[in-house]
Enzyme design. Structure first.
Site, PDB file in Angstrom:
ATOM      1  N   LEU A 207       0.836  -1.191   0.000  1.00  0.00           N
ATOM      2  CA  LEU A 207       0.000   0.000   0.000  1.00  0.00           C
ATOM      3  C   LEU A 207       0.881   1.255   0.000  1.00  0.00           C
ATOM      4  O   LEU A 207       2.083   1.186   0.198  1.00  0.00           O
ATOM      5  CB  LEU A 207      -0.899  -0.006   1.235  1.00  0.00           C
ATOM      6  CG  LEU A 207      -1.835  -1.215   1.388  1.00  0.00           C
ATOM      7  CD1 LEU A 207      -2.545  -1.173   2.734  1.00  0.00           C
ATOM      8  CD2 LEU A 207      -2.842  -1.279   0.244  1.00  0.00           C
ATOM      9  N   GLY A 208       0.255   2.412  -0.210  1.00  0.00           N
ATOM     10  CA  GLY A 208       0.986   3.665  -0.114  1.00  0.00           C
ATOM     11  C   GLY A 208       1.263   4.366  -1.427  1.00  0.00           C
ATOM     12  O   GLY A 208       1.701   5.515  -1.425  1.00  0.00           O
TER      13      GLY A 208
ATOM     14  N   THR B 226       2.760   5.639  -5.152  1.00  0.00           N
ATOM     15  CA  THR B 226       4.067   6.163  -5.564  1.00  0.00           C
ATOM     16  C   THR B 226       4.783   6.841  -4.408  1.00  0.00           C
ATOM     17  O   THR B 226       5.976   6.627  -4.183  1.00  0.00           O
ATOM     18  CB  THR B 226       3.882   7.155  -6.726  1.00  0.00           C
ATOM     19  OG1 THR B 226       3.363   6.454  -7.864  1.00  0.00           O
ATOM     20  CG2 THR B 226       5.200   7.815  -7.093  1.00  0.00           C
ATOM     21  N   CYS B 227       4.054   7.662  -3.643  1.00  0.00           N
ATOM     22  CA  CYS B 227       4.682   8.477  -2.594  1.00  0.00           C
ATOM     23  C   CYS B 227       5.465   7.629  -1.609  1.00  0.00           C
ATOM     24  O   CYS B 227       6.646   7.852  -1.379  1.00  0.00           O
ATOM     25  CB  CYS B 227       3.612   9.279  -1.862  1.00  0.00           C
ATOM     26  SG  CYS B 227       4.237  10.248  -0.482  1.00  0.00           S
TER      27      CYS B 227
ATOM     28  N   GLY C 258      -8.055  -2.182 -10.727  1.00  0.00           N
ATOM     29  CA  GLY C 258      -9.454  -1.801 -10.618  1.00  0.00           C
ATOM     30  C   GLY C 258      -9.959  -1.125 -11.873  1.00  0.00           C
ATOM     31  O   GLY C 258      -9.259  -0.312 -12.473  1.00  0.00           O
TER      32      GLY C 258
ATOM     33  N   ASP D 210      -3.615  13.475  -7.821  1.00  0.00           N
ATOM     34  CA  ASP D 210      -2.888  13.799  -9.048  1.00  0.00           C
ATOM     35  C   ASP D 210      -3.727  13.590 -10.303  1.00  0.00           C
ATOM     36  O   ASP D 210      -3.397  14.129 -11.366  1.00  0.00           O
ATOM     37  CB  ASP D 210      -1.623  12.932  -9.169  1.00  0.00           C
ATOM     38  CG  ASP D 210      -0.529  13.359  -8.205  1.00  0.00           C
ATOM     39  OD1 ASP D 210      -0.776  14.270  -7.388  1.00  0.00           O
ATOM     40  OD2 ASP D 210       0.565  12.766  -8.263  1.00  0.00           O
TER      41      ASP D 210
ATOM     42  N   ALA E   2       1.352  15.300  -2.471  1.00  0.00           N
ATOM     43  CA  ALA E   2       0.738  14.260  -1.643  1.00  0.00           C
ATOM     44  C   ALA E   2      -0.226  14.855  -0.629  1.00  0.00           C
ATOM     45  O   ALA E   2      -1.315  14.310  -0.397  1.00  0.00           O
ATOM     46  CB  ALA E   2       1.827  13.462  -0.926  1.00  0.00           C
TER      47      ALA E   2
ATOM     48  N   HIS F 162      13.803  32.693  21.081  1.00  0.00           N
ATOM     49  CA  HIS F 162      15.159  33.065  20.673  1.00  0.00           C
ATOM     50  C   HIS F 162      16.166  32.133  21.351  1.00  0.00           C
ATOM     51  O   HIS F 162      16.043  31.854  22.539  1.00  0.00           O
ATOM     52  CB  HIS F 162      15.460  34.505  21.085  1.00  0.00           C
ATOM     53  CG  HIS F 162      16.881  34.912  20.825  1.00  0.00           C
ATOM     54  ND1 HIS F 162      17.340  35.227  19.567  1.00  0.00           N
ATOM     55  CD2 HIS F 162      17.952  35.019  21.658  1.00  0.00           C
ATOM     56  CE1 HIS F 162      18.616  35.539  19.640  1.00  0.00           C
ATOM     57  NE2 HIS F 162      19.022  35.409  20.898  1.00  0.00           N
TER      58      HIS F 162
END
Length: 469
Positions: free
Chosen positions: A39-40, A42-43, A116, A316, A324, A448
């Site tokens: 799973l997941g 291209t990213c 699919g 996309d 993403a 700071h």
């Protein structure tokens, strides 16, 4: 075999898997169709995650070799163990995709392995690599099939010597000479990895500038920084052919974009990184009545609905930046819309980051866009050379640039070049989500010493003036 689901998502990339989890959280019975073994998308598998593993490792390698001595750390010259670096990348990928597996099980999401397609509204056909097809009955479908690398006409990709980003992540040795075709985010990130590890890198870009679409001042300054790191650029140029030599090397013919005499570049590896295109192959969209636009993207309305009832699309594969986190937000939005809620994405406040060293991060409008639209704007800038923490970290390259409306003081865009820019941009994203003014930011206390003080100083520069410059 037939299963009934409230929602079936084709694709398990950031858009698809986040959509699935949110829909399950909202009480839906969810299925996800994924053609890859993991799973997941291209990213997680061959994009964002593995590239960041190599970027981080290569940055540490360079710092150990060139930055430690000035800090009083004396060590022998570091030796590259590329096999271990690649193992780190692979373990990072495995951990992330394993995390998605866990989340799917936790949220009782059913995964179907295979390609699919949509034979009709309310139906998804799953074709596995072997075995019988499965037809899923579903009330709604979300297309989240993502994108693939764009081809360069006449150039054959073998993922060994002529590679896309996928092959560039898998090189088993550092190329002596690497030519990157395309000066966009992917080309510059991966080019910088191999440059740090010892490759001579030349970037060929068709346009007369790097990073098209980014603020032009940022692009110019950033190009100079990359050149100081040893990367070379051939702008207004195009690769017209690649010849494979008998010894396995490459010869690239490079011509001016407007035409003219060709230059020959010798290379061991050529990376084709001219962009990405939506992936809709094999979905059967025409039969399902799903319309595409002139660039091959799925047409959707303001609620991500396609031209076919019950079919939606995100990420996309539709218009907008191929990011993403944009896909994730759209996944959440469409799940909420299907649950009767008011899902929404604010496209004016989506950050983008280039994970080089230094990083480049931006959100909102560029100066070029404001000029083109005739908007009266003001600029607040502050360099990291005047930031105490940056000096202590030897990270003084870059600056913060904030653009605000002259009349209302509302922040319209922000751009950061510098160490950790990708982490720092988010306070500006948050400010813009609330339509905040530069004065709001200028009056916000910043710890700071931190790099983030440069953001406050840039905001102060939009008013009476920065303190430390």
């Amino acid at each position: 075999m037939s299963d009934q689901f409230d929602l079936t998502i084709i694709g398990s990339g950031p858009g698809g898997y986040v959509c699935a989890i949110r829909a399950a959280q909202l009480g839906m019975k969810v299925a996800v169709v994924e053609k890859w073994p993991t799973l997941g998308g291209t990213c997680l598998n061959v994009g964002c995650i593995p590239s960041k593993a190599l970027l981080h490792a290569s940055e540490l390698f360079e710092e150990a070799g060139h930055g430690f001595k000035a800090l009083g750390i004396d060590i022998p010259a570091p030796q590259l163990n590329l096999g271990q670096m690649q193992l780190h990348k692979s373990e990072t990928v495995a951990s992330n995709v394993g995390g998605v597996d866990y989340l799917f099980k936790k949220n009782k999401i059913t995964v179907f392995r295979g390609i699919g397609s949509i034979p009709a509204a309310g139906k998804v056909l799953v074709t596995p690599q072997s075995g019988a097809q499965t037809e899923i009955s579903t009330r709604n479908i979300v297309i989240a099939t993502g994108s693939v690398s764009a081809d360069l006409p006449g150039i054959e990709i073998d993922e060994k010597t002529v590679v896309t980003s996928t092959g560039a992540l898998e090189l088993d040795q550092v190329p002596q000479r690497l030519v990157v075709i395309g000066a966009g985010v992917i080309g510059l990130e991966l080019g910088s990895v191999w440059a740090r590890l010892g490759a001579q890198v030349i970037v060929v870009e068709y346009l007369d500038r790097i990073l098209p679409g980014m603020d032009s001042e940022v692009a110019r300054q950033f190009q100079r920084m990359l050149q100081k790191q040893g990367m070379e650029f051939r702008l207004s140029s195009k690769v017209t052919g690649i010849d494979r030599q008998d010894d396995g090397s490459l010869r690239l013919a490079v011509e001016p974009s407007a035409g003219g005499e060709a230059e020959v570049l010798d290379a061991d590896v050529a990376l084709v990184a001219i962009g990405r295109k939506p992936f809709t192959e094999g979905l059967g969209l025409e039969l399902a009545g799903v319309a595409l636009d002139e660039r091959g993207r799925v047409r959707v309305d303001g609620h991500y609905k396609t031209s076919a009832d019950g079919i939606y699309a995100i990420g996309d594969v539709i218009a907008g930046p191929m990011l993403a986190h944009k896909a994730e937000d759209e996944g959440i939005a469409v799940a909420e819309i299907l649950a009767g809620q008011a899902g929404h994405v604010n496209y004016a406040a989506i950050p983008s980051v280039i994970y080089t060293n230094p990083e480049v991060a931006s959100v909102g409008r560029t100066e070029d866009e404001l000029k083109a639209d005739g908007i009266d704007y003001k600029i607040g800038k502050f360099p990291f050379t005047a930031n105490g923490r940056a000096k202590a970290m030897q990270a003084t390259q870059g600056f913060v640039k904030i653009l605000a409306d002259v009349e209302t003081d509302r922040v319209l865009g922000a751009h950061i070049v510098g160490r950790n820019a990708g982490e720092m941009i988010h306070e500006l994203v948050t400010l813009m989500e609330f339509s905040g003014a530069a004065e709001d930011l200028a009056r916000t206390t910043h710890a700071h010493p931190t790099l983030s003080e440069a953001i406050r100083e840039a905001a102060l520069a939009l008013g009476d003036g920065a303190i430390h410059i």
